[in-house]
Design an enzyme around this catalytic site. Structure first.
Site, mmCIF file in Angstrom:
data_model
loop_
_atom_site.group_PDB
_atom_site.id
_atom_site.type_symbol
_atom_site.label_atom_id
_atom_site.label_comp_id
_atom_site.label_asym_id
_atom_site.label_seq_id
_atom_site.Cartn_x
_atom_site.Cartn_y
_atom_site.Cartn_z
ATOM 1 N N LYS A 12 17.468 43.118 -3.401
ATOM 2 C CA LYS A 12 16.275 42.264 -3.276
ATOM 3 C C LYS A 12 16.519 41.168 -2.234
ATOM 4 O O LYS A 12 15.620 40.792 -1.484
ATOM 5 C CB LYS A 12 15.927 41.636 -4.630
ATOM 6 C CG LYS A 12 15.449 42.603 -5.695
ATOM 7 C CD LYS A 12 14.120 43.269 -5.384
ATOM 8 C CE LYS A 12 12.958 42.311 -5.458
ATOM 9 N NZ LYS A 12 11.659 43.016 -5.214
ATOM 10 N N ASP A 32 14.644 35.985 -9.387
ATOM 11 C CA ASP A 32 15.638 34.951 -9.702
ATOM 12 C C ASP A 32 17.060 35.501 -9.590
ATOM 13 O O ASP A 32 18.013 34.738 -9.464
ATOM 14 C CB ASP A 32 15.382 34.407 -11.113
ATOM 15 C CG ASP A 32 15.272 35.500 -12.174
ATOM 16 O OD1 ASP A 32 14.863 36.635 -11.843
ATOM 17 O OD2 ASP A 32 15.583 35.226 -13.352
ATOM 18 N N TYR A 79 21.076 45.175 -7.824
ATOM 19 C CA TYR A 79 19.643 44.849 -7.811
ATOM 20 C C TYR A 79 19.404 43.557 -7.029
ATOM 21 O O TYR A 79 18.583 43.512 -6.111
ATOM 22 C CB TYR A 79 19.126 44.719 -9.250
ATOM 23 C CG TYR A 79 17.740 44.124 -9.355
ATOM 24 C CD1 TYR A 79 16.620 44.828 -8.917
ATOM 25 C CD2 TYR A 79 17.543 42.843 -9.886
ATOM 26 C CE1 TYR A 79 15.340 44.269 -9.010
ATOM 27 C CE2 TYR A 79 16.280 42.290 -9.990
ATOM 28 C CZ TYR A 79 15.185 43.003 -9.543
ATOM 29 O OH TYR A 79 13.934 42.444 -9.628
ATOM 30 N N TRP A 112 11.950 37.081 -15.148
ATOM 31 C CA TRP A 112 11.821 37.554 -16.535
ATOM 32 C C TRP A 112 10.366 37.971 -16.831
ATOM 33 O O TRP A 112 9.732 37.466 -17.785
ATOM 34 C CB TRP A 112 12.251 36.462 -17.504
ATOM 35 C CG TRP A 112 13.674 36.017 -17.419
ATOM 36 C CD1 TRP A 112 14.545 36.165 -16.369
ATOM 37 C CD2 TRP A 112 14.412 35.317 -18.436
ATOM 38 N NE1 TRP A 112 15.751 35.605 -16.660
ATOM 39 C CE2 TRP A 112 15.708 35.081 -17.926
ATOM 40 C CE3 TRP A 112 14.115 34.866 -19.710
ATOM 41 C CZ2 TRP A 112 16.687 34.414 -18.656
ATOM 42 C CZ3 TRP A 112 15.088 34.200 -20.440
ATOM 43 C CH2 TRP A 112 16.359 33.990 -19.912
ATOM 44 N N ALA A 137 8.980 48.060 -6.603
ATOM 45 C CA ALA A 137 10.383 47.649 -6.557
ATOM 46 C C ALA A 137 11.199 48.556 -7.466
ATOM 47 O O ALA A 137 10.666 49.145 -8.411
ATOM 48 C CB ALA A 137 10.541 46.190 -7.019
ATOM 49 N N TYR A 138 12.469 48.655 -7.156
ATOM 50 C CA TYR A 138 13.436 49.287 -8.054
ATOM 51 C C TYR A 138 13.926 48.166 -8.966
ATOM 52 O O TYR A 138 14.662 47.286 -8.514
ATOM 53 C CB TYR A 138 14.577 49.890 -7.239
ATOM 54 C CG TYR A 138 15.572 50.672 -8.067
ATOM 55 C CD1 TYR A 138 15.660 52.057 -7.961
ATOM 56 C CD2 TYR A 138 16.432 50.026 -8.955
ATOM 57 C CE1 TYR A 138 16.576 52.772 -8.724
ATOM 58 C CE2 TYR A 138 17.335 50.728 -9.726
ATOM 59 C CZ TYR A 138 17.407 52.100 -9.606
ATOM 60 O OH TYR A 138 18.304 52.808 -10.363
ATOM 61 N N ASP A 149 5.316 56.738 -2.028
ATOM 62 C CA ASP A 149 6.719 56.453 -2.320
ATOM 63 C C ASP A 149 7.240 55.607 -1.156
ATOM 64 O O ASP A 149 7.412 56.113 -0.043
ATOM 65 C CB ASP A 149 7.480 57.781 -2.437
ATOM 66 C CG ASP A 149 8.956 57.585 -2.693
ATOM 67 O OD1 ASP A 149 9.470 56.464 -2.471
ATOM 68 O OD2 ASP A 149 9.619 58.557 -3.105
ATOM 69 N N TYR A 166 7.291 40.310 -3.466
ATOM 70 C CA TYR A 166 7.865 39.658 -4.650
ATOM 71 C C TYR A 166 9.381 39.795 -4.646
ATOM 72 O O TYR A 166 9.917 40.842 -4.287
ATOM 73 C CB TYR A 166 7.292 40.274 -5.944
ATOM 74 C CG TYR A 166 5.800 40.065 -6.026
ATOM 75 C CD1 TYR A 166 5.278 38.857 -6.468
ATOM 76 C CD2 TYR A 166 4.915 41.048 -5.584
ATOM 77 C CE1 TYR A 166 3.913 38.640 -6.493
ATOM 78 C CE2 TYR A 166 3.547 40.851 -5.608
ATOM 79 C CZ TYR A 166 3.051 39.645 -6.057
ATOM 80 O OH TYR A 166 1.704 39.423 -6.066
#
Ligand code: NAP
Length: 313
Positions: free
Chosen positions: A133, A106, A129, A154, A64-65, A40, A103
């Site tokens: 990020k 967009d 979000y 996407w 990632a969340y 985690d 990662y």
């Protein structure tokens, strides 16, 4: 463990991109693939301890969340996973001399630009979000490690949760599907995200530091969620994956999502092409490959395929 291979620590190994990375990285690395149950990444001490124990040549963070709407209600968890953990990974990578693959999305952009976003364009995320990020990007960039920060968009795949599966499910369930037609972006197959990551690692080899930076990694072209959904359901129906139902175009303000989303999040791909000689195929070509693979998987299991069609048609 083979002496010829470097060690790669893969986080988020159970996610859409993570599952593909397990396969794509295997020829080049001894991959320690850890899903959320094994590691985690919001547990900072455990994360540091794991990296120090494994001493990987490459850390690949596919965790990632990603629940864009839920993040508005769970900002603390979104920030722990998307902002704090990548910074910790970058600090540990700097200390070990490891390369970090991280990662991003967009959704770090506000969507107001006319035309595709460059890597150097200013970020201005609209929701939790995207902001979490974005903070993760800054943590990676400021820790002093060698990194490839890959922004994609996407993302869908042949299995797991994604817009593709939501559309197939809705086509089975509903007489018509309503999808937003005024947000523009590029659907990207998780398979290609993973394969291109492995190709990039092969290209950088021992000279990773000279490649350190942000790269946009998405399928070529652009579309809307509505046109993407139409293509999924039209081709999915031909391939026996779902019934053909109408896809109705709606506006963003008619969508029941909580988080604001960019109207345009198309990512310019020239930097990846120039630095690595890699160009991804158009989004609709990649979608066709993915749907064919799903249809073939159904063919392999006739009971499952028959069940699928009976349930849907
Ligand atoms: N999916 C998209 O449309 C999209 C678009 C642009 C960019 N991206 C980026 O692409 C990358 C890969 O995303 P994806 O598409 O593979 O998303 P995904 O399918 O949601 O995978 C993310 C994985 O991270 C795991 N995870 C969540 N919290 C964790 C934690 N605290 N510790 C360890 N693992 C945790 C998730 O586990 P659970 O399933 O148990 O939660 C899941 O397996 C992410 O950086 C994402 O931001 C994705």
């Amino acid at each position: 463990m083979s002496a010829l291979k470097g060690r790669a620590l893969l986080t988020g190994a159970g996610g859409g991109v993570g599952r593909e990375l397990q396969r794509a990285l295997a020829p080049r690395y001894d991959v320690l693939a850890l899903g959320r149950e094994q590691l985690d990444i919001s547990r900072v001490d455990l994360l540091r301890e794991t990296i120090r124990r494994v001493r990987p040549a490459v850390i690949v963070n596919a965790a990632a969340y990603t629940a864009v709407d839920r993040a508005e209600r769970e900002p603390a968890l979104a920030y722990a996973v998307n902002a704090v953990a990548p910074r910790i990974m970058a600090e540990e990578a700097a200390a070990l001399g490891s390369v970090l693959i991280h990662y991003s999305t967009d959704y770090v952009f506000d969507g107001l630009k006319k035309g595709a976003y460059l890597e150097i364009d200013a970020t201005s995320p609209l929701g939790v979000y995207g902001r979490s990020k974005c903070e993760g990007e800054q943590g990676v960039q400021s820790a002093g490690c060698t990194y490839l920060l890959l922004r994609t968009s996407w993302v869908y795949g042949c299995s797991g949760k994604s817009f593709l599966h939501t559309m197939l499910r809705r086509a089975h369930r509903d007489a018509a599907v309503r999808v937003v037609a005024d947000q523009h972006g590029a659907p990207t197959w998780s398979r290609l995200v993973a394969d291109v990551t492995a190709m990039m690692l092969a290209v950088v080899g021992e000279r990773a530091a000279s490649y350190s930076g942000i790269y946009h990694l998405a399928n070529a072209g652009e579309t809307t969620w509505h046109a993407f959904a139409e293509r999924i359901i039209m081709r999915g129906a031909v391939l026996g994956l779902c019934p053909r139902v109408p896809v109705l175009a709606i506006r963003t303000e008619d969508y029941e999502g909580i988080a604001p989303r960019p109207a345009n999040s198309v990512l310019e791909q020239e930097k990846l092409a120039r630095a690595f000689g890699i160009r991804l195929p158009p989004w609709d070509t990649a979608l066709e490959w993915c749907l064919h693979e799903m249809a073939t998987a159904h063919d392999i299991s006739p009971t499952q395929a028959r069940g699928h069609r009976i349930a849907g048609c």
